[in-house]
Design an enzyme around this catalytic site. Structure first.
Site, short mmCIF file in Angstrom:
data_model
loop_
_atom_site.label_atom_id
_atom_site.label_comp_id
_atom_site.label_asym_id
_atom_site.label_seq_id
_atom_site.Cartn_x
_atom_site.Cartn_y
_atom_site.Cartn_z
N ASN A 190 1.24 -0.69 5.75
CA ASN A 190 1.70 -1.70 4.87
C ASN A 190 2.58 -2.20 5.13
O ASN A 190 2.70 -2.79 5.44
CB ASN A 190 2.29 -0.35 4.35
CG ASN A 190 2.85 -1.23 3.27
OD1 ASN A 190 2.70 -2.16 2.57
ND2 ASN A 190 4.02 -0.49 2.44
N GLY A 191 1.84 -3.71 4.77
CA GLY A 191 1.79 -4.53 5.17
C GLY A 191 1.41 -5.49 5.42
O GLY A 191 0.55 -5.86 5.17
N LYS A 249 3.15 -1.59 -8.45
CA LYS A 249 4.29 -1.40 -8.71
C LYS A 249 5.68 -1.48 -8.09
O LYS A 249 6.79 -2.38 -8.38
CB LYS A 249 4.41 0.53 -8.47
CG LYS A 249 6.04 0.10 -9.34
CD LYS A 249 6.23 0.28 -10.82
CE LYS A 249 7.32 0.12 -10.43
NZ LYS A 249 7.43 0.16 -12.45
N GLU A 299 8.82 -11.76 -21.94
CA GLU A 299 8.66 -10.11 -20.84
C GLU A 299 7.37 -9.90 -21.96
O GLU A 299 6.89 -9.31 -22.15
CB GLU A 299 9.80 -9.10 -21.17
CG GLU A 299 9.69 -8.19 -20.89
CD GLU A 299 9.02 -7.68 -19.49
OE1 GLU A 299 9.10 -6.27 -19.11
OE2 GLU A 299 9.03 -8.71 -18.99
N CYS A 319 0.79 -1.13 0.10
CA CYS A 319 0.34 -0.44 0.16
C CYS A 319 1.11 1.51 0.10
O CYS A 319 2.23 1.22 -0.22
CB CYS A 319 -1.20 0.21 1.10
SG CYS A 319 -1.88 -1.68 1.30
N LYS A 364 4.47 -8.45 -20.58
CA LYS A 364 3.70 -7.09 -20.81
C LYS A 364 2.22 -7.02 -21.33
O LYS A 364 1.34 -6.16 -20.80
CB LYS A 364 4.45 -6.16 -21.43
CG LYS A 364 6.06 -5.51 -21.07
CD LYS A 364 6.06 -4.96 -20.45
CE LYS A 364 6.21 -4.93 -18.80
NZ LYS A 364 6.92 -5.84 -17.69
N ARG A 378 0.45 2.07 -6.04
CA ARG A 378 1.40 1.01 -4.67
C ARG A 378 0.28 0.61 -4.39
O ARG A 378 0.34 -0.95 -4.27
CB ARG A 378 1.86 2.09 -3.79
CG ARG A 378 3.67 2.29 -3.55
CD ARG A 378 4.20 3.32 -2.35
NE ARG A 378 3.92 1.93 -2.00
CZ ARG A 378 5.11 1.04 -2.19
NH1 ARG A 378 6.03 2.21 -2.77
NH2 ARG A 378 5.12 0.10 -0.43
N GLU A 427 0.09 -7.65 -18.20
CA GLU A 427 -0.25 -7.37 -16.68
C GLU A 427 -1.36 -5.98 -17.40
O GLU A 427 -2.11 -5.84 -16.37
CB GLU A 427 0.95 -7.36 -16.36
CG GLU A 427 2.10 -6.67 -17.34
CD GLU A 427 3.16 -6.47 -16.35
OE1 GLU A 427 3.20 -6.13 -14.37
OE2 GLU A 427 4.45 -6.69 -16.74
N TRP A 477 -3.43 -1.80 -1.03
CA TRP A 477 -3.65 -2.81 -1.78
C TRP A 477 -3.58 -4.15 -1.04
O TRP A 477 -2.81 -4.84 -0.46
CB TRP A 477 -2.76 -3.70 -2.78
CG TRP A 477 -2.43 -4.37 -4.25
CD1 TRP A 477 -2.33 -3.90 -5.18
CD2 TRP A 477 -2.11 -6.11 -3.71
NE1 TRP A 477 -2.62 -5.36 -5.89
CE2 TRP A 477 -2.13 -6.28 -4.98
CE3 TRP A 477 -2.29 -6.87 -2.72
CZ2 TRP A 477 -1.82 -7.61 -5.62
CZ3 TRP A 477 -2.34 -8.26 -2.90
CH2 TRP A 477 -1.85 -8.33 -3.98
N HIS A 510 6.31 -29.51 -28.64
CA HIS A 510 6.97 -30.51 -27.89
C HIS A 510 4.94 -30.29 -27.06
O HIS A 510 5.14 -30.71 -26.35
CB HIS A 510 8.11 -30.41 -26.57
CG HIS A 510 9.26 -30.98 -27.55
ND1 HIS A 510 9.38 -31.95 -28.32
CD2 HIS A 510 9.95 -29.83 -27.35
CE1 HIS A 510 10.41 -32.03 -28.73
NE2 HIS A 510 11.02 -30.57 -28.58
C1 AGP Z 1 6.78 -5.19 -13.95
O1 AGP Z 1 6.54 -5.17 -15.17
C2 AGP Z 1 6.02 -6.35 -13.52
N1 AGP Z 1 5.63 -4.95 -12.49
C3 AGP Z 1 6.55 -6.82 -12.41
O2 AGP Z 1 6.19 -8.40 -12.50
C4 AGP Z 1 7.53 -6.68 -11.18
O3 AGP Z 1 9.21 -6.17 -12.46
C5 AGP Z 1 7.82 -7.63 -10.07
O4 AGP Z 1 7.42 -7.63 -9.19
C6 AGP Z 1 9.56 -7.37 -9.59
O5 AGP Z 1 9.87 -5.38 -9.45
P1 AGP Z 1 11.10 -5.05 -8.71
O6 AGP Z 1 11.78 -5.04 -10.08
O7 AGP Z 1 10.44 -4.25 -7.87
O8 AGP Z 1 11.41 -6.49 -7.95
#
Ligand code: AGP
Length: 608
Positions: A100-101, A603, A481, A2, A485, A27, A488, A74, A504
């Site tokens: 937060n946690g 994030k 990757e 959060c 992208k 966040r 997400e 969150w 396979h």
């Molecule tokens: C990537 O677009 C995502 N936000 C997520 O997979 C991110 O890469 C992952 O949570 C790792 O975050 P970090 O690089 O801050 O450790």
């Protein structure tokens, strides 16, 4: 994961808290709230949904007073709702806090409190903390917070206000980030720097087990025993503009377009003639590095994909055996770390709980830790033996872009440095590779200038329900990757595969019109990629090919082709990533997605 914010000063509490929460929305954004103390009364406002709901609520009836705390959520415990939003209060409405946690032993504590006739208004773990602080309150908020946190297990960054002590905010950090902003006649606290920059650039980063008492004209810090401690203040160099959209519709698109400059800045910072400069936080001696037995990379999400690319670079350039592991697995599988390994933690935020735990796991076994981090002063950076910073500037869009290409850049440079120490590449080979790196920003700009081509492709494929991304060698993780992208931010199912793996099993998913993105740039496995594309075409898949300029063969093969400038195989992931990022971005926009705030994501993942 959060976002917490707190303010004490003379400014209007509503605008300061709201501005801070807007800066922290990446966040978590499923509910939010604020609270303030005025004339012995606790005033709490909280609401489910996006921050706009809270802003409208405050516009109708603003908070009074000049001391307050705020939170954007969150959800982990208790679904998003008005009740479960923070701040949470105790029975007597005397204490309000934001957290937060995760309180992992909240269930046991709640049972105890229920037996002592406490009445709970939410399903959150956080509310337990409010009730405990209130129960422990004896006229000294600092003491009751310290007494309370000694009972908690898990991770908890908290900010607390109390009707009996309306001149202070008490904050405590364990496991989740907390930063204090030192102002003139005002002080602030927040989960991350952007929420402080409108008021000050002077910050103090809190460590685990530290408590802070924030008053209008002073901030004091204490350890778990309540003893006073001194903390170092540092000044942030970021410009306010770096956290604005500067005319782009989304942070993600702005950050995609910042990539050539990020790489150019890194070239200027880290390549000094024939030497490499990894910055003031890099302290490993050449001897230590030359004698490494192997490297173990551990990371999450996009950072793990960058790490996977790093494996190819370390093994190719420096001929050093490299393992790659997902942190949430690494931390619990009791990894074998014999010999003289180097454990690398790769992370944009520097706060990802699983990657931090992986680091601590290795540290507990006396293993050297090198981290690649974007956020200076973050927990992972501070707990590593050495850190190479990504120097990508603040990355606000939840979907990581510029941090990813900068991670690959650092891994490329570090593998060249290792190859120099281990004599696996000679000077002319290294100089040639440095020359190729220096040509990157121009090639990246050339790709960005053709963004409209990707936009047109996105229009064709925006209604597809399922995608495959394929690549070989160093571009297999790039395909992973690309799929991540798209998943997400557009919420369309997508999977990345090593192209050779298709027959396979996964090829069974292919039917007429199935969209497949194939990375077929010039490489040592180019011919193999062409055969894989042929296999897909013979099953009537629609293959979007990312290829090298001038390649006439793929023009005939792909239903859609996007060309990138010529470049070496090992540098190609940096260039190939850009059309993949833009493809995901435009499909998400065309599907009306909130690109910067994708559902269910955040994030920085500070809980496991
Ligand atoms: C990537 O677009 C995502 N936000 C997520 O997979 C991110 O890469 C992952 O949570 C790792 O975050 P970090 O690089 O801050 O450790």
């Amino acid at each position: 994961m959060c976002g917490i914010v707190g303010y004490i000063g003379d400014k209007d509490i509503n605008s300061v808290l709201m501005a801070g929460l807007w800066r922290l929305e990446y966040r978590g954004y499923d509910s939010s709230g604020v609270a303030s103390v005025m004339d012995g009364d606790m005033d709490v406002r909280k609401v489910k949904g996006r921050l706009m709901n809270l802003q409208e609520r405050l516009a109708d009836k603003p908070l009074l007073g000049n001391i307050g705390i705020g939170h954007t959520r969150w959800a982990t415990h208790g679904e998003p709702s008005d009740q479960n939003a923070h701040p949470q209060v105790g029975c007597k409405n005397q204490i309000a806090l934001v957290h937060n946690g995760i309180v992992e032993n909240y269930y046991t504590l709640k049972e105890e409190l229920l037996k002592r006739k406490h009445f709970f208004k939410s399903n959150t773990d956080t509310e337990v903390i409010a009730h405990l602080i209130e129960e422990n309150y004896n006229g000294n908020l600092k003491e009751s917070v310290l007494k309370t946190v000694s009972r908690l297990e898990g991770s908890y960054a908290i900010a607390v206000i109390c009707t009996e002590e309306p001149d202070k905010i008490v904050v405590y950090r364990y496991g989740s980030p907390l930063i204090v902003g030192i102002g003139k006649n005002e002080n602030l606290v927040a989960s991350d720097i952007p929420a402080l920059l409108d008021h000050t650039k002077d910050i103090i980063t809190m460590n685990d087990g530290e408590l802070g008492i924030m008053q209008k004209n002073k901030v004091e810090f204490f350890n778990n025993e309540g003893k006073k401690i001194t903390k170092e203040k540092r000044t942030i160099k970021w410009s306010a503009e770096s956290i604005e959209k500067v005319g782009f519709p989304h942070y993600m698109l702005k950050e995609i377009h910042e990539q050539p400059k990020v790489i150019q800045d890194n070239i200027d910072l880290k390549i000094k003639g024939k030497e490499f400069n990894f910055g003031e936080n890099f302290g490993f001696s050449p001897k230590e590095l030359a004698n490494l037995s192997h490297i173990i990379i551990q990371a999450c999400g996009t950072s793990w994909h960058a790490g996977y690319i790093g494996k190819y670079l370390f093994e190719d350039f420096a001929r050093i055996r490299t393992e790659i592991d997902i942190s949430s697995e690494f931390r619990y599988r009791n990894p074998i770390m014999d010999g003289e390994p180097l454990v690398m933690a790769i992370t944009q935020s520097g706060e990802t709980a699983d990657t931090l735990a992986g680091l601590r796991e290795a540290k507990a076994k006396f293993i050297k830790i090198l981290s690649l981090v974007n956020v200076r002063g973050s927990t992972i950076a501070r707990e590593s033996d050495s850190t190479i910073y990504l120097d990508a500037g603040p990355e606000i869009g939840v979907a990581s872009t510029k941090a990813f290409t900068s991670q690959i850049f650092q891994l490329y440079l570090f593998s060249l440095y290792l190859s120099k120490l281990k004599w696996t590449l000679n000077d002319s080979e290294i100089n040639k590779k440095i020359k190729e790196i220096k040509a990157l920003p121009k090639k990246m700009n050339k790709i960005l200038e053709k963004e409209n081509q990707i936009q047109e492709m996105a229009k064709k494929f925006k209604d597809s329900k399922d995608f495959m991304f394929i690549g070989r060698g160093i571009n297999y993780p790039t395909a992973l990757e690309g799929a991540l992208k798209l998943k997400e931010i557009s919420y369309i199912h997508a999977t990345g595969y090593p192209a050779g793996e298709m027959k396979h099993g996964p090829i069974a998913l292919i039917s007429e019109g199935s969209p497949v993105v194939a990375i077929a740039t010039k490489s040592s496995v180019y011919d193999k990629m062409l055969s894989n594309i042929e296999e897909l075409k013979s099953r009537k898949a629609r293959v979007i090919v990312i290829g090298t300029e001038g390649d006439k063969i793929i023009k005939k093969l792909g239903s859609d082709v996007f060309y990138i400038p010529e470049c070496t195989e090992n540098l190609s992931p940096i260039l190939v990533s850009i059309p993949l990022q833009l493809f995901a971005y435009h499909i998400a926009v065309l599907n009306g997605r909130d690109v910067d705030r994708p559902r269910n994501l955040a994030k920085s993942v500070t809980v496991e």
